[in-house]
Design a protein around this motif. Structure first.
Motif, mmCIF file in Angstrom:
data_model
loop_
_atom_site.group_PDB
_atom_site.id
_atom_site.type_symbol
_atom_site.label_atom_id
_atom_site.label_comp_id
_atom_site.label_asym_id
_atom_site.label_seq_id
_atom_site.Cartn_x
_atom_site.Cartn_y
_atom_site.Cartn_z
ATOM 1 N N PHE A 175 8.087 6.361 -0.370
ATOM 2 C CA PHE A 175 7.893 5.316 -1.153
ATOM 3 C C PHE A 175 6.829 4.304 -0.981
ATOM 4 O O PHE A 175 6.949 4.008 -1.756
ATOM 5 C CB PHE A 175 9.011 4.162 -1.198
ATOM 6 C CG PHE A 175 9.255 3.503 0.513
ATOM 7 C CD1 PHE A 175 8.703 3.337 1.510
ATOM 8 C CD2 PHE A 175 10.004 2.091 -0.061
ATOM 9 C CE1 PHE A 175 8.789 2.188 1.878
ATOM 10 C CE2 PHE A 175 10.777 1.211 0.283
ATOM 11 C CZ PHE A 175 9.867 1.183 1.895
ATOM 12 N N GLY A 176 5.716 4.955 -0.369
ATOM 13 C CA GLY A 176 4.144 4.471 -0.577
ATOM 14 C C GLY A 176 3.995 3.254 -0.064
ATOM 15 O O GLY A 176 3.153 2.447 -0.575
ATOM 16 N N CYS A 177 4.618 2.547 1.151
ATOM 17 C CA CYS A 177 4.605 1.317 1.372
ATOM 18 C C CYS A 177 3.276 1.285 2.037
ATOM 19 O O CYS A 177 2.514 0.164 1.915
ATOM 20 C CB CYS A 177 5.561 0.898 2.625
ATOM 21 S SG CYS A 177 6.055 1.785 4.002
ATOM 22 N N GLN A 178 2.785 2.116 2.710
ATOM 23 C CA GLN A 178 1.768 2.374 3.418
ATOM 24 C C GLN A 178 1.489 1.979 5.064
ATOM 25 O O GLN A 178 -0.113 0.977 5.466
ATOM 26 C CB GLN A 178 0.214 1.472 2.139
ATOM 27 C CG GLN A 178 0.590 1.996 1.132
ATOM 28 C CD GLN A 178 -0.775 1.485 0.502
ATOM 29 O OE1 GLN A 178 -2.432 1.815 0.471
ATOM 30 N NE2 GLN A 178 -0.119 1.354 -1.049
ATOM 31 N N TYR A 179 2.646 1.468 4.880
ATOM 32 C CA TYR A 179 2.461 0.705 6.644
ATOM 33 C C TYR A 179 2.044 1.812 7.309
ATOM 34 O O TYR A 179 1.473 1.258 8.923
ATOM 35 C CB TYR A 179 3.486 0.304 6.900
ATOM 36 C CG TYR A 179 3.836 -0.567 8.382
ATOM 37 C CD1 TYR A 179 2.656 -1.280 9.023
ATOM 38 C CD2 TYR A 179 4.498 -0.330 9.156
ATOM 39 C CE1 TYR A 179 2.727 -2.012 9.585
ATOM 40 C CE2 TYR A 179 5.966 -1.215 10.164
ATOM 41 C CZ TYR A 179 4.141 -2.183 10.681
ATOM 42 O OH TYR A 179 4.167 -2.561 11.545
ATOM 43 N N CYS A 180 1.978 2.690 7.384
ATOM 44 C CA CYS A 180 1.625 3.641 8.424
ATOM 45 C C CYS A 180 0.593 4.462 8.240
ATOM 46 O O CYS A 180 -0.254 4.331 9.589
ATOM 47 C CB CYS A 180 2.780 5.047 7.744
ATOM 48 S SG CYS A 180 1.970 5.922 7.027
ATOM 49 N N THR A 181 -0.622 3.920 7.589
ATOM 50 C CA THR A 181 -2.008 3.715 7.159
ATOM 51 C C THR A 181 -2.617 2.774 8.543
ATOM 52 O O THR A 181 -3.873 2.994 8.937
ATOM 53 C CB THR A 181 -2.277 3.699 6.092
ATOM 54 O OG1 THR A 181 -2.237 2.819 5.509
ATOM 55 C CG2 THR A 181 -2.380 4.867 5.617
#
Length: 596
Positions: A175-181
């Protein structure tokens, strides 16, 4: 028993065919062939009865290898991984020329957008002027044994294949939270703004399962990239002593499986070409608003709960509803702003799926609990307030539960605040260490919570009961203002301590952050300092001087002005501080190219 060759094989062997040979062939229905015709005519008739699929299957057996297999067969393992093993990239640095054919092939095969890459080529430099050393390094996802991206993901959008060890990203689940980046130390997951999701290398798993090499392996003209099978236990053991690549993240963090081999000995000063280049990171404005306002709300509820014990029940029943509502509105605004950070906000409900392993899921759960309890507490405060004409019977029923409800809100908020701290501690960035982040977030909650309490005094004066507001300002206003000054000084001193790392001789992560704050981000830092001094020191001191004259407290416009400016100054200063928190963070990274 040796099998007799077929008619087609005899033809290839230049042996004459007989009608008996032809009848032995299972080409089709024999009755449809005219046996009185010549052999050639019979063969032509029979051939017309074969479908294209049958012809192709005879010429191309199912076990036949891909056409290009002879070029890359030695770059693939002979058998799939066994127990305790997995696939991994192996890079021969002596063969890598930096041509970026692997980057182009990966880009083309996966249909990536312009500027989007899943494999990058960096540069290591070192040596002396007379004997310089330059080494190109190709890197993609390392398919770690303990992938940080998978552990951090709140929606379980990553999975590690049990049989192959390949870490795959499930695009439909993201869902595009970008926490993994932020969690991945190697900057592997890449956010695709148009699609609203993150994407990454999956080692061309669909190709690999069919015995075909990944695009990067096939494209490399020097055979610098290969797929090998590694022992997971050996990867764990090697991480204790192996530095992976010069100045790269330590392998113990996620246990990357990629092997970089070379027959040369690198000089001691071998570093990435962009090692001394610094640039601000993405600030994530929705996260800035969410963090600052949630900490404000938690601080306001906690200070309000403590304040209840130091004022009379009469003043508490008047002040409590307005303060709880004020803190609640700001907290709900924070939670709403957090959805603006999602690439696919309609799927925000998935955020709790990773509660077993993701601190972000836990933060979502506890802030949701905090919001629910805060709503109930605010409603109960209004029911039990003497300013609401619901009757003393309702107030008497609610009164015994208010202290318990207020304490529950404060505890849930503090637990959610702890989860917020751990979200950034998990990334293992030095500026976001547990000590740095916990002090920063707790001081923000205390500072803004105190400023919001003073603002609630002012709103009480304007909206409900000026007399009660005056008594609160005189009674506890001075103590609140003094504590506000203490928190303001402590927060500015803590933020300024970062600049002490400018004196470090080594280019540490904290020194990079200090260089950003004093250089590229200096205008933001000065604005943050100015607002912090205005809201956290200057205005509260002016307000203290006015609170000494209690005779004119109700009609003194300076009190109202200083409270408003104090709250706005503190809020603006903390927003800019949180901007620096994201923009000035730095951490070790994979080698990059030369930067101007």
């Amino acid at each position: 028993m040796k099998q007799e060759p077929t008619a087609i094989e005899r033809t290839r062997q230049h042996r004459p065919l007989t009608l008996a040979d032809f009848r032995d062939e299972s080409f089709g229905t024999q009755s449809s062939v005219d046996e009185s015709a010549s052999l050639i005519t019979q063969l032509l008739q029979q051939q017309q009865q074969l479908t294209a699929v049958e012809l192709f299957s005879r010429e191309c057996p199912s076990e036949r290898k891909p056409d290009q297999a002879r070029y890359y067969e030695k770059l693939l393992p002979a058998s799939p991984p066994g127990p305790g093993q997995q696939y991994a990239f192996e890079v021969d640095l002596d063969r890598c020329s930096g041509c970026k054919a692997c980057v182009t092939a990966c880009h083309s095969l996966n249909g990536l957008d312009e500027g989007e890459t899943w494999r990058d080529v960096g540069l290591l430099v070192g040596g002396t002027e007379s004997a310089p050393v330059m080494q190109h390094v190709t890197a993609a996802c390392h398919h770690c044994v303990e992938p940080a991206c998978m552990i951090a993901c709140p929606v379980n959008a990553y999975e590690k294949d049990v049989s192959t060890g390949i870490v795959k990203h499930l695009d439909d689940q993201c869902f595009g939270c970008q926490y993994c980046t932020l969690a991945c130390p190697y900057n592997v997951p890449k956010y695709h703004k148009a699609k609203g999701i993150v994407r990454k290398c999956d080692m061309c798993s669909s190709r690999l399962s069919n015995g075909e090499a990944p695009a990067c392996v096939q494209a490399c003209p020097h055979e610098a990239i290969a797929i090998r099978i590694v022992s997971i236990q050996k990867v764990i053991e090697d991480s204790e002593a192996d530095h992976f690549l010069p100045a790269s993240p330590e392998p113990y963090q996620t246990l990357p499986t990629t092997t970089y081999k070379t027959r040369r000995v690198f000089p001691r000063n071998m570093l990435p070409a962009d090692y001394y280049s610094i640039s601000p990171e993405h600030p994530h404005w929705p996260l800035i608003l969410m963090l600052v306002l949630t900490q404000l709300s938690v601080g306001a509820f906690t200070i309000g709960f403590i304040l209840d014990a130091s004022i009379t029940d009469e003043l508490g029943s008047i002040f409590r509803p307005l303060h709880a509502t004020n803190a609640l509105i700001l907290g709900l605004l924070a939670l709403a702003s957090s959805t603006c950070h999602l690439g696919r906000p309609l799927y925000a409900f998935r955020g709790i799926l990773g509660w077993r392993h993701s601190w972000l899921s836990r933060e979502i759960i506890f802030f949701g609990l905090f919001a629910g309890l805060a709503v109930q507490y605010a409603v109960a405060c209004w029911i039990g307030s003497s300013s609401v004409p619901l009757g003393t019977d309702w107030a008497r029923r609610v009164e015994p539960y208010l202290a318990l409800a207020g304490g529950s809100v404060a505890v849930a908020g503090l637990v959610a605040l702890f989860c917020s701290i751990m979200i950034y501690v998990f990334t293992q960035r030095e500026l976001w260490s547990f000590g740095q982040t916990s002090i920063r977030f707790c001081l923000t909650a205390a500072l803004l919570g105190m400023a919001t309490t003073l603002l609630s005094f002012l709103l009480l004066k304007w909206l409900i009961d000026p007399n009660a507001a005056g008594r609160l300002i005189v009674g506890v206003g001075q103590s609140c203002t003094r504590l506000l000054i203490v928190f303001g000084i402590a927060k500015l001193a803590f933020d300024g301590a970062l600049l002490l790392h400018l004196a470090s001789r080594r280019m540490t992560s904290l020194k990079r952050s200090a260089l950003l704050v004093s250089g590229v981000l200096s205008s933001v830092a000065f604005a943050r300092l100015g607002l912090g001094v205005l809201g956290g020191i200057a205005m509260p001191i002016l307000m203290l001087s006015q609170l000494n004259d209690v005779a004119n407290i109700d009609g003194n416009p300076i009190i109202s002005t200083t409270i408003c400016v104090t709250w706005l100054g503190c809020l603006g200063g903390e927003l800019l501080e949180r901007y620096l928190f994201f923009a000035a963070v730095s951490s070790p990274r994979m080698p990059g190219g030369v930067r101007s």
